[in-house]
Scaffold this motif. Structure first.
Motif, PDB file in Angstrom:
ATOM      1  N   CYS B 189       0.862  -1.178   0.000  1.00 38.13           N
ATOM      2  CA  CYS B 189       0.000   0.000   0.000  1.00 38.13           C
ATOM      3  C   CYS B 189       0.895   1.223   0.000  1.00 38.13           C
ATOM      4  O   CYS B 189       1.810   1.313   0.816  1.00 38.13           O
ATOM      5  N   ALA B 191       0.276   4.323   0.774  1.00 34.60           N
ATOM      6  CA  ALA B 191       0.150   5.158   1.969  1.00 34.60           C
ATOM      7  C   ALA B 191       1.048   4.602   3.075  1.00 34.60           C
ATOM      8  O   ALA B 191       1.758   5.349   3.752  1.00 34.60           O
ATOM      9  N   ARG B 310     -11.685  -0.725   3.205  1.00 34.90           N
ATOM     10  CA  ARG B 310     -11.417   0.571   2.622  1.00 34.90           C
ATOM     11  C   ARG B 310     -11.971   0.641   1.194  1.00 34.90           C
ATOM     12  O   ARG B 310     -12.600   1.623   0.789  1.00 34.90           O
ATOM     13  N   PRO B 365     -10.800   8.192  -5.705  1.00 32.25           N
ATOM     14  CA  PRO B 365     -10.677   7.760  -4.307  1.00 32.25           C
ATOM     15  C   PRO B 365     -10.122   6.350  -4.168  1.00 32.25           C
ATOM     16  O   PRO B 365      -9.476   6.040  -3.186  1.00 32.25           O
ATOM     17  N   CYS B 429      -3.671   7.451  -5.041  1.00 30.80           N
ATOM     18  CA  CYS B 429      -5.060   7.547  -4.584  1.00 30.80           C
ATOM     19  C   CYS B 429      -5.175   8.634  -3.510  1.00 30.80           C
ATOM     20  O   CYS B 429      -4.175   9.096  -2.969  1.00 30.80           O
ATOM     21  N   SER B 430      -6.395   9.037  -3.193  1.00 32.79           N
ATOM     22  CA  SER B 430      -6.572  10.181  -2.298  1.00 32.79           C
ATOM     23  C   SER B 430      -5.983   9.930  -0.910  1.00 32.79           C
ATOM     24  O   SER B 430      -5.433  10.838  -0.293  1.00 32.79           O
ATOM     25  N   THR B 431      -6.057   8.690  -0.423  1.00 30.65           N
ATOM     26  CA  THR B 431      -5.470   8.385   0.886  1.00 30.65           C
ATOM     27  C   THR B 431      -3.967   8.656   0.878  1.00 30.65           C
ATOM     28  O   THR B 431      -3.417   9.241   1.810  1.00 30.65           O
ATOM     29  N   THR B 432      -3.308   8.217  -0.187  1.00 29.24           N
ATOM     30  CA  THR B 432      -1.866   8.403  -0.271  1.00 29.24           C
ATOM     31  C   THR B 432      -1.521   9.889  -0.371  1.00 29.24           C
ATOM     32  O   THR B 432      -0.593  10.360   0.284  1.00 29.24           O
ATOM     33  N   TYR B 434      -3.167  12.374   0.796  1.00 27.45           N
ATOM     34  CA  TYR B 434      -3.350  12.949   2.131  1.00 27.45           C
ATOM     35  C   TYR B 434      -2.170  12.575   3.041  1.00 27.45           C
ATOM     36  O   TYR B 434      -1.652  13.409   3.791  1.00 27.45           O
ATOM     37  N   THR B 435      -1.738  11.312   2.952  1.00 21.63           N
ATOM     38  CA  THR B 435      -0.611  10.867   3.777  1.00 21.63           C
ATOM     39  C   THR B 435       0.663  11.626   3.418  1.00 21.63           C
ATOM     40  O   THR B 435       1.426  12.024   4.298  1.00 21.63           O
TER      41      THR B 435
END
Lengths: 255, 472
Positions: B189, B191, B310, B365, B429-432, B434-435
């Motif tokens: 992953c 993130a 997720r 996302p 992706c958006s999670t990454t 943000y991280t």
């Protein structure tokens, strides 16, 4: 998390060992004591953490896997302990972020007990960090982990001599197989309660000129900050010019 | 808080520092080691130095050797992928049968029997439910195989050896050798890979590792790669070797990702992130036989289900959006139709098509739902029989059926190759994202890390398409 009902008086007795343990997972509120888990990378800190809290912090066989502080809790004899899994480091003398997280927590978080997890089959390399931690804190337990590997490699460790030399309790464990965990909990509990008194080893083989300088500086520190617990180590850091420590002295964080 | 007057202490320490000289740090370190050696000699007894770790060093000699290190690495990756691809087929089919062929019609008839209006029924059951069911059927089996295998390797102690093998390459690229570890985490992953860069001490090298982590193919993208490779690459070779060819194609993409990682690390370290390469010690831990069942259990519960959850959380609203854009009309056509038409020209230039680009916009996302979205939109624009109507993500329990639909939508081998390339080279992706922002606290680097891969993706697919058409 499963909670056991108390069925008999036995369960409230400290000797009931492992079963006096309640794994509380992430429920870390209103804890009585704070316990830090420190040690070299890849010595099994996260495995010990999981064994105590019942959490499943990711474990893996490579150094540097834990980079953020993980927190969990357990209850032993109706006292709640918060457990903090620190990133593994070889030393506390440099400036990478994981080392600072570990160092700052032991120094500023003032844990009630610091459990130093070491690889029993590589004790020589691990002691470097142990000796540095013992300069910072008095209340520590040495968790001699990976005993199974040490045995497989025909390494014998005289735990009693080691405990006497280091001035802190030594508990052999094989956390992967849940061996020695009840003894570890009992020892942590006794150190937290002051039943076991630690008189930790302080680094001896320091050249004379450094020793003199440190003594001078540490005397001055003690004069200005009465009751400072680790003046010698702070003197070491000041001689190194550690800015974070100077800041902490100014703000009064350290005392 | 009031500042304490510590001027005298600082002055004293400065004076003393002059007196004790430069080698204070080294002297102290030596002192600590001398103490440690004394302690060890008092309490540790080893049987004989010879026997220790003999097997370990024998294994290490082979898997970190110059000759065998890399081939073995690719072989291990190949075996893991092959087991994943072959093994995931059957449970995927069974899950599709259950969730899509059995439960979906039941829900539909249940909804009509209680008189649910068509739009609510469509929105909830054809939009949200089908998206979720699709993600479970397509993603759960490969993850449930891939993650435990990966975790077993990790527990065994293989990852630091990978880092050891790759160290020289990273050094040449001007990056930190530990980036090999964060890259490996990225294969699970991105993130997680970005967070793992905290083990890198130098801020410069850490930034490089963060920005380039996206080139590690993450588990949201493995299934896309595997599916497209199976359908198209596997189809152009004789069926006896199609499995091998698909695995080869996926490994090729993963390696290409590593090439891009080295290239962009090198480019960064030569331009905006110039500096010295720092040295470090990497401890090769002893091999530890993994605790098989425990590893299996924790990797299933912790990794697989968390990632799946997720995906579901993102797939549900995306399913709703897909249903909405294909059912809300502007003029004679749906929003989806207009979007696809608008992007078709640009898509053609890249050797892709409008459907794929729209799918990537909808799926920002979560990379996991790209393939189902593409299928649904393809059916929508080509109007071929097979789907169940506008905005309905349908089941494709056999890979052949998926292939038929895509070919009917005008797909060629070029589309497939470029989709694989674009799936590797596009924004995280958006999670990454943000991280990355949380770790760097910098909008500038976050933007660079998000935009640069898309631009590379455009350039690479464009070039491939032009060359392909020139010679094809």
């Amino acid at each position: 998390m499963k909670e056991k009902k108390v069925n008999s008086a036995c369960e409230t007795c400290p000797e009931y060992s492992a079963n006096g343990l309640k794994k509380l997972g992430v429920n870390i509120e209103n804890t009585d004591y704070v316990v830090a888990l420190a040690g070299n990378p890849n010595t099994g800190k996260s495995t010990v953490f999981n064994a105590l809290t019942g959490l499943r912090q990711h474990t893996g066989n490579w150094p540097g896997k834990t980079v953020i502080r993980a927190e969990g809790a357990f209850e032993y004899n109706s006292k709640k302990f918060k457990l903090v899994d620190l990133p593994g480091t070889y030393s506390l003398l440099s400036t990478s972020q994981d080392e600072e997280i570990a160092r700052n927590f032991i120094l500023f978080g003032k844990p009630d007990v610091t459990v130093i997890v070491v690889d029993a089959s590589r004790l020589d390399r691990n002691l470097n960090l142990v000796l540095q931690i013992l300069e910072i804190t008095d209340k520590a337990v040495l968790c001699l982990n990976l005993m199974d590997e040490a045995e497989r490699n025909n390494i014998e460790i005289d735990e009693r001599t080691l405990a006497r030399d280091l001035g802190i309790p030594v508990v052999p464990t094989s956390a992967r197989f849940n061996k020695g965990i009840p003894e570890l909990i009992r020892t942590v509990n006794e150190v937290a309660h002051g039943i076991i008194f630690c008189d930790p080893h302080r680094i001896k083989n320091v050249p004379d000129n450094i020793n003199k300088a440190v003594k001078k500086l540490s005397a001055e520190l003690k004069k200005q900050f009465p009751g400072i617990p680790n003046s010698r180590w702070i003197a070491f850091r000041l001689l190194e010019g550690d800015k974070r420590i100077i800041e902490a002295l100014e703000s009064g964080e350290l005392v | 808080m009031a500042k304490k007057p510590i001027k005298n202490i600082i002055k004293l320490s400065n004076d003393l520092r002059w007196q004790i000289g430069d080698d204070f740090h080294d002297n102290l370190a030596e002192g600590i080691y001398a103490d440690a050696a004394e302690l060890v000699s008092n309490s540790v007894q080893t049987d004989s130095g010879k026997k220790r770790f003999r097997l370990d060093s024998k294994i290490d000699k082979i898997i970190t050797s110059k000759t065998w290190g890399f081939p073995l690495m690719f072989l291990i990756l190949g075996v893991v992928l092959w087991l994943t691809i072959i093994g995931a087929n059957y449970p995927s089919g069974m899950l599709a049968q259950l969730l899509l062929d059995t439960i979906h019609p039941l829900l539909k008839s249940g909804a009509s029997s209680i008189g649910m209006p068509w739009w609510l029924d469509g929105f909830l059951i054809d939009g949200v439910y089908l998206a979720v069911a699709w993600v479970i059927a397509v993603m759960l089996p490969p993850m449930a195989i891939f993650f435990p295998l990966f975790t077993l390797l990790e527990d065994f102690g293989y990852l630091p050896r990978v880092a050891f093998n790759l160290d020289a390459l990273f050094k040449k690229a001007g990056a930190h050798g530990k980036q090999a570890l964060t890259m490996s985490m990225g294969f699970g992953c991105n993130a997680a890979g970005v967070v793992a860069t905290r083990i890198i001490d130098s801020p410069r090298e850490r930034l490089i590792a963060i920005i380039t982590n996206n080139f590690s193919l993450c588990n949201g993208r493995w299934p896309t790669q595997i599916l497209i490779a199976t359908i198209f690459i596997g189809a152009v070779v004789p069926s006896s070797v199609s499995g091998l060819a698909s695995v080869g194609a996926v490994i090729g993409i993963a390696i290409l990702g590593m090439v891009f990682m080295f290239f962009s690390s090198w480019a960064l370290s030569k331009t905006v992130l110039k500096g010295e390469v720092s040295t470090f010690n990497l401890e090769l831990p002893p091999y530890r036989p993994p605790r098989f069942w425990k590893t299996l259990y924790t990797s299933l519960i912790d990794r697989t289900l968390i990632v799946l959850w997720r995906a579901i959380v993102f797939a549900a609203p995306a399913g709703a959006v897909i249903w909405l854009i294909s059912n809300i009309m502007i003029g004679d056509h749906s929003i989806a139709y207009w979007m696809i038409n608008g992007l078709d020209g640009f898509g053609w230039l890249l050797g892709l098509n409008g459907v794929i680009l729209v799918a990537y916009i909808v799926a920002i996302p979560a990379n996991e739902i790209v393939i189902p979205t593409i299928l649904m939109l393809t059916v929508l624009v080509t109007g071929i029989a097979g789907g169940e109507g506008a905005g309905v993500m349908f089941e494709l329990d056999s890979v052949t059926a998926t292939g038929d639909i895509l070919r009917a939508g005008g797909w060629t081998l070029l589309t497939a190759v470029n989709l694989m390339l674009f799936s590797l080279l596009h924004n995280p992706c958006s999670t990454t994202i943000y991280t990355i922002y949380k770790e760097t606290k910098s909008a500038k680097w976050t933007t660079l890390a998000s935009i640069a891969p898309v631009i590379m993706g455009f350039v690479v697919t464009f070039l491939v398409a032009q060359i392909w058409r020139l010679f094809g």
